[in-house]
Design a protein around this motif. Structure first.
Motif, mmCIF file in Angstrom:
data_model
loop_
_atom_site.group_PDB
_atom_site.id
_atom_site.type_symbol
_atom_site.label_atom_id
_atom_site.label_comp_id
_atom_site.label_asym_id
_atom_site.label_seq_id
_atom_site.Cartn_x
_atom_site.Cartn_y
_atom_site.Cartn_z
ATOM 1 N N UNK A 48 60.391 -37.823 45.457
ATOM 2 C CA UNK A 48 61.535 -38.447 44.797
ATOM 3 C C UNK A 48 61.283 -39.925 44.525
ATOM 4 N N UNK A 49 60.468 -40.566 45.355
ATOM 5 C CA UNK A 49 60.121 -41.968 45.109
ATOM 6 C C UNK A 49 59.306 -42.097 43.824
ATOM 7 N N UNK A 50 58.425 -41.132 43.578
ATOM 8 C CA UNK A 50 57.638 -41.129 42.338
ATOM 9 C C UNK A 50 58.558 -40.928 41.136
ATOM 10 N N UNK A 51 59.515 -40.010 41.277
ATOM 11 C CA UNK A 51 60.480 -39.775 40.196
ATOM 12 C C UNK A 51 61.298 -41.036 39.942
ATOM 13 N N UNK A 52 61.705 -41.698 41.023
ATOM 14 C CA UNK A 52 62.459 -42.949 40.902
ATOM 15 C C UNK A 52 61.671 -43.968 40.093
ATOM 16 N N UNK A 53 60.384 -44.088 40.392
ATOM 17 C CA UNK A 53 59.552 -45.066 39.689
ATOM 18 C C UNK A 53 59.393 -44.698 38.219
ATOM 19 N N UNK A 54 59.091 -43.440 37.949
ATOM 20 C CA UNK A 54 58.763 -43.051 36.578
ATOM 21 C C UNK A 54 59.987 -42.985 35.675
ATOM 22 N N UNK A 55 61.145 -42.757 36.236
ATOM 23 C CA UNK A 55 62.340 -42.628 35.408
ATOM 24 C C UNK A 55 63.187 -43.900 35.454
ATOM 25 N N UNK A 56 63.761 -44.186 36.593
ATOM 26 C CA UNK A 56 64.682 -45.319 36.684
ATOM 27 C C UNK A 56 63.947 -46.647 36.554
ATOM 28 N N UNK A 57 62.888 -46.825 37.319
ATOM 29 C CA UNK A 57 62.196 -48.116 37.330
ATOM 30 C C UNK A 57 61.587 -48.426 35.966
ATOM 31 N N UNK A 58 60.974 -47.435 35.329
ATOM 32 C CA UNK A 58 60.346 -47.694 34.034
ATOM 33 C C UNK A 58 61.374 -48.140 32.996
ATOM 34 N N UNK A 59 62.526 -47.469 32.947
ATOM 35 C CA UNK A 59 63.539 -47.877 31.972
ATOM 36 C C UNK A 59 64.120 -49.242 32.312
ATOM 37 N N UNK A 60 64.269 -49.534 33.590
ATOM 38 C CA UNK A 60 64.751 -50.863 33.976
ATOM 39 C C UNK A 60 63.755 -51.946 33.566
ATOM 40 N N UNK A 61 62.479 -51.681 33.761
ATOM 41 C CA UNK A 61 61.466 -52.669 33.371
ATOM 42 C C UNK A 61 61.498 -52.885 31.859
ATOM 43 N N UNK A 62 61.695 -51.810 31.110
ATOM 44 C CA UNK A 62 61.807 -51.960 29.652
ATOM 45 C C UNK A 62 62.968 -52.887 29.295
ATOM 46 N N UNK A 89 67.489 -51.165 24.006
ATOM 47 C CA UNK A 89 68.189 -51.437 25.266
ATOM 48 C C UNK A 89 69.268 -50.383 25.520
ATOM 49 N N UNK A 90 70.025 -50.050 24.485
ATOM 50 C CA UNK A 90 71.084 -49.046 24.633
ATOM 51 C C UNK A 90 70.498 -47.694 25.031
ATOM 52 N N UNK A 91 69.406 -47.307 24.385
ATOM 53 C CA UNK A 91 68.778 -46.020 24.712
ATOM 54 C C UNK A 91 68.289 -45.998 26.161
ATOM 55 N N UNK A 92 67.706 -47.117 26.592
ATOM 56 C CA UNK A 92 67.265 -47.209 27.988
ATOM 57 C C UNK A 92 68.449 -47.028 28.932
ATOM 58 N N UNK A 93 69.552 -47.681 28.609
ATOM 59 C CA UNK A 93 70.715 -47.607 29.495
ATOM 60 C C UNK A 93 71.284 -46.187 29.547
ATOM 61 N N UNK A 94 71.348 -45.532 28.418
ATOM 62 C CA UNK A 94 71.887 -44.169 28.406
ATOM 63 C C UNK A 94 70.983 -43.211 29.185
ATOM 64 N N UNK A 95 69.681 -43.432 29.118
ATOM 65 C CA UNK A 95 68.779 -42.620 29.947
ATOM 66 C C UNK A 95 68.992 -42.946 31.423
ATOM 67 N N UNK A 96 69.204 -44.222 31.710
ATOM 68 C CA UNK A 96 69.424 -44.627 33.097
ATOM 69 C C UNK A 96 70.656 -43.949 33.692
ATOM 70 N N UNK A 97 71.699 -43.800 32.902
ATOM 71 C CA UNK A 97 72.906 -43.125 33.396
ATOM 72 C C UNK A 97 72.556 -41.726 33.899
#
Length: 249
Positions: free
Chosen positions: A42-56, A115-123
């Motif tokens: 789950x830490x890997x998933x956290x990095x690849x999904x949430x963290x990557x979009x946040x960095x973007x 930015x909007x697309x990143x945020x919607x994915x983050x949700x």
């Protein structure tokens, strides 16, 4: 003959007690290892999904004050995710935007939509992460309960006292008193199973992100301010013809 039968029965009882004790221990250890594997996954998933979009988002917003506003608006713990190095590294920029598709007719439109697309994915990603986090917490609590039950049912002092009573009183007299207690305490210390570390000590706790419709005005203000503060590098970045073709804007 009678002594031989007693010896056999005593051996079988001792073996049964040992099998129960170490069998239960093994189950707990297997559950603990399975939990550790899930945490890593789950830490890997956290990095690849949430963290990557946040960095973007960090790279696009760029300004630290506006990044702080964005994190507060989204109710995301800044200390868990933001590092100034993330917006400075060209290597990180290249990695997190590789394969990402942008949309828009103008540079500002592309910037805003990114930015909007990143945020919607983050949700969506945060909602899934929260489900996984709750699953890990439940597993951690189950293992802690198993350990509590194990020690309630397997007190080493009582077990050793019982085993001593099965043997020859004369040969086991050395086990009486303080020596038996010291041995039990030493074994308990060596064999002690520690409960798993609480999940919130390993992975960040995230609240549900507010829907875009609720924060749209504030988000648009952050995007507008951020775009106006961008240097020539972001305009060149958005105007790169190869970039346009590669990412199908």
């Amino acid at each position: 003959m009678h002594s031989s039968v007693n010896d056999v029965l005593t051996y079988e009882v001792k073996q049964e007690i040992a099998n129960r004790y170490f069998g239960f221990r093994k189950l707990i250890e297997e559950d603990t290892m399975a939990l550790a594997d899930k945490i890593r996954h789950y830490a890997v998933i956290l990095e690849k999904r949430i963290v990557f979009d946040l960095i973007r988002v960090f790279i696009l917003i760029k300004d630290e004050t506006l990044i702080e506003k964005f994190m507060a608006l989204a109710d995301i713990p800044e200390e868990s995710f933001y590092d100034p190095y993330l917006i400075q590294s060209q290597t990180i920029r290249k990695r997190v935007f590789e394969g990402v598709r942008f949309r828009g007719l103008t540079k500002k439109g592309c910037f805003s939509n990114a930015i909007i697309d990143c945020y919607e994915r983050l949700i969506d990603h945060v909602e899934r992460y929260r489900e996984q986090f709750a699953e890990l917490v439940a597993s951690q609590q189950m293992i802690s309960d198993e350990i509590d039950l194990f020690y309630r049912k397997n007190d080493l002092g009582s077990i050793l006292g019982f085993l001593r009573g099965l043997g020859d009183p004369a040969s086991s007299s050395v086990m009486k008193g303080g020596l038996e207690q010291d041995l039990a305490m030493d074994l308990d210390r060596k064999l002690r199973i520690s409960p798993p570390v609480p999940i919130d000590h390993i992975l960040p706790v995230l609240s549900p992100l507010p829907p875009l419709s609720v924060i749209r005005r504030e988000m648009n203000a952050i995007i507008s301010q951020s775009y106006s503060l961008q240097g020539q590098d972001i305009h060149d970045y958005l105007s790169d013809k190869t970039f346009f073709a590669r990412y199908s804007w």
